[in-house]
Design a protein around this motif. Structure first.
Motif, PDB file in Angstrom:
ATOM      1  N   VAL A  89       0.863  -1.185   0.000  1.00  0.00           N
ATOM      2  CA  VAL A  89       0.000   0.000   0.000  1.00  0.00           C
ATOM      3  C   VAL A  89       0.897   1.231   0.000  1.00  0.00           C
ATOM      4  CG1 VAL A  89      -1.778   1.291   1.237  1.00  0.00           C
ATOM      5  CG2 VAL A  89      -1.811  -1.226   1.260  1.00  0.00           C
ATOM      6  N   GLY A  90       0.668   2.098  -0.993  1.00  0.00           N
ATOM      7  CA  GLY A  90       1.399   3.355  -1.033  1.00  0.00           C
ATOM      8  C   GLY A  90       0.629   4.440  -0.282  1.00  0.00           C
ATOM      9  N   GLU A  91       1.327   5.191   0.603  1.00  0.00           N
ATOM     10  CA  GLU A  91       0.680   6.235   1.403  1.00  0.00           C
ATOM     11  C   GLU A  91       1.297   7.590   1.081  1.00  0.00           C
ATOM     12  OE1 GLU A  91       0.785   5.337   5.532  1.00  0.00           O
ATOM     13  OE2 GLU A  91      -0.650   3.667   5.381  1.00  0.00           O
ATOM     14  N   PHE A  92       0.404   8.584   0.875  1.00  0.00           N
ATOM     15  CA  PHE A  92       0.834   9.945   0.564  1.00  0.00           C
ATOM     16  C   PHE A  92      -0.024  10.903   1.406  1.00  0.00           C
ATOM     17  CE2 PHE A  92       1.450   7.207  -3.070  1.00  0.00           C
ATOM     18  CZ  PHE A  92       2.740   7.502  -3.483  1.00  0.00           C
ATOM     19  N   LEU A 106      -3.630   9.700   1.562  1.00  0.00           N
ATOM     20  CA  LEU A 106      -4.112   8.991   0.371  1.00  0.00           C
ATOM     21  C   LEU A 106      -3.429   7.631   0.304  1.00  0.00           C
ATOM     22  CD1 LEU A 106      -5.679   8.963  -2.357  1.00  0.00           C
ATOM     23  CD2 LEU A 106      -3.585   9.905  -3.392  1.00  0.00           C
ATOM     24  N   GLU A 107      -4.220   6.581   0.245  1.00  0.00           N
ATOM     25  CA  GLU A 107      -3.695   5.218   0.119  1.00  0.00           C
ATOM     26  C   GLU A 107      -3.922   4.719  -1.309  1.00  0.00           C
ATOM     27  OE1 GLU A 107      -4.233   3.576   4.700  1.00  0.00           O
ATOM     28  OE2 GLU A 107      -5.537   2.802   3.108  1.00  0.00           O
ATOM     29  N   VAL A 108      -2.865   4.122  -1.871  1.00  0.00           N
ATOM     30  CA  VAL A 108      -2.919   3.615  -3.249  1.00  0.00           C
ATOM     31  C   VAL A 108      -2.586   2.124  -3.236  1.00  0.00           C
ATOM     32  CG1 VAL A 108      -2.029   3.826  -5.593  1.00  0.00           C
ATOM     33  CG2 VAL A 108      -2.224   5.868  -4.146  1.00  0.00           C
ATOM     34  N   THR A 109      -3.444   1.327  -3.837  1.00  0.00           N
ATOM     35  CA  THR A 109      -3.199  -0.107  -4.022  1.00  0.00           C
ATOM     36  C   THR A 109      -3.494  -0.465  -5.475  1.00  0.00           C
ATOM     37  OG1 THR A 109      -5.466  -0.637  -3.334  1.00  0.00           O
ATOM     38  CG2 THR A 109      -3.762  -0.681  -1.623  1.00  0.00           C
TER      39      THR A 109
END
Length: 218
Positions: A136-139, A199-202
């Motif tokens: 999971v990418g977190e921004f 913001l979470e990116v999957t």
């Protein structure tokens, strides 16, 4: 009348005639079976001379069991054949569908589709990122005054992003998958109060890949 014959008694029967060559058999006796000639075999069903035993034609076995067996085999083969044809048609149809999808994908201009129509507005965040399988990418970005923001995440290549927006308290505000204008893009538009947001990116299938993140202040 002989001396040893009593008066009034019938004479004893004559001894049976054994029937020699050219003689008729005695009364009440069956004639002897004909003997095979020199070099001749006895006929089927008749025992050879002097050899008793269960000679004779053997009883014929019924063919009904064989007929039933052949019918069962034919039915089984028919079922197997029908099943095989059905499986073949299903696999062929699925293969054609996959091939059509591949050809359609190859004809797409991904560079053009990834033009996500991002608005010409001030940026609260503009960066790129990548994640590994299942990661999971977190921004994070800062909102200083209450404002309306648009969050666009555009995948690179075949990366299909899913995004989730969390408030300052960590509570989910909104999420999206394929809501953007590009082929592999997600978009969230919300009015946010002052605070720091995450913001979470999957990836849709849990795969790895790269993407671009743009948060616009509308």
């Amino acid at each position: 009348m002989s001396d040893d014959q009593s008066w009034g008694q019938p004479p004893p029967p004559p001894p049976p005639d054994q029937g020699g060559w050219g003689q008729d058999p005695g009364w009440g006796q069956q004639p002897p079976p004909p003997q095979p000639g020199w070099g001749q075999q006895p006929q089927w069903g008749q025992p050879p001379p002097g050899q008793p035993g269960p000679w004779g034609p053997q009883p014929s076995t019924s063919s009904s069991g064989s007929k039933v067996l052949w019918i069962v085999l034919a039915v089984v083969l028919g079922i197997v054949l029908i099943f095989g044809i059905g499986v073949f048609l299903v696999i062929r149809s699925a293969g054609d569908t996959v091939q059509d999808a591949i050809e359609s994908f190859e004809q797409l201009d991904l560079a053009e589709l990834q033009d996500a129509e991002i608005p010409d507005a001030p940026r609260l965040l503009e960066t790129g990122g990548s994640i590994g399988d299942g990661d999971v990418g977190e921004f994070t970005f800062e909102v200083r005054d209450r404002t309306r923001v648009q969050i666009d995440v555009v995948g690179r290549g075949d990366f299909d992003p899913e995004i989730a927006l969390l408030g300052p308290d960590g509570v989910l505000i909104d999420e999206d998958d394929d809501g953007g204008s590009a082929f592999f893009a997600s978009r969230i538009t919300e009015t946010l109060d002052q605070g720091t947001y995450t913001l979470e990116v999957t990836e849709f299938g849990g795969d790895s890949g790269s993407f671009d993140v743009v948060v616009s202040d509308l």
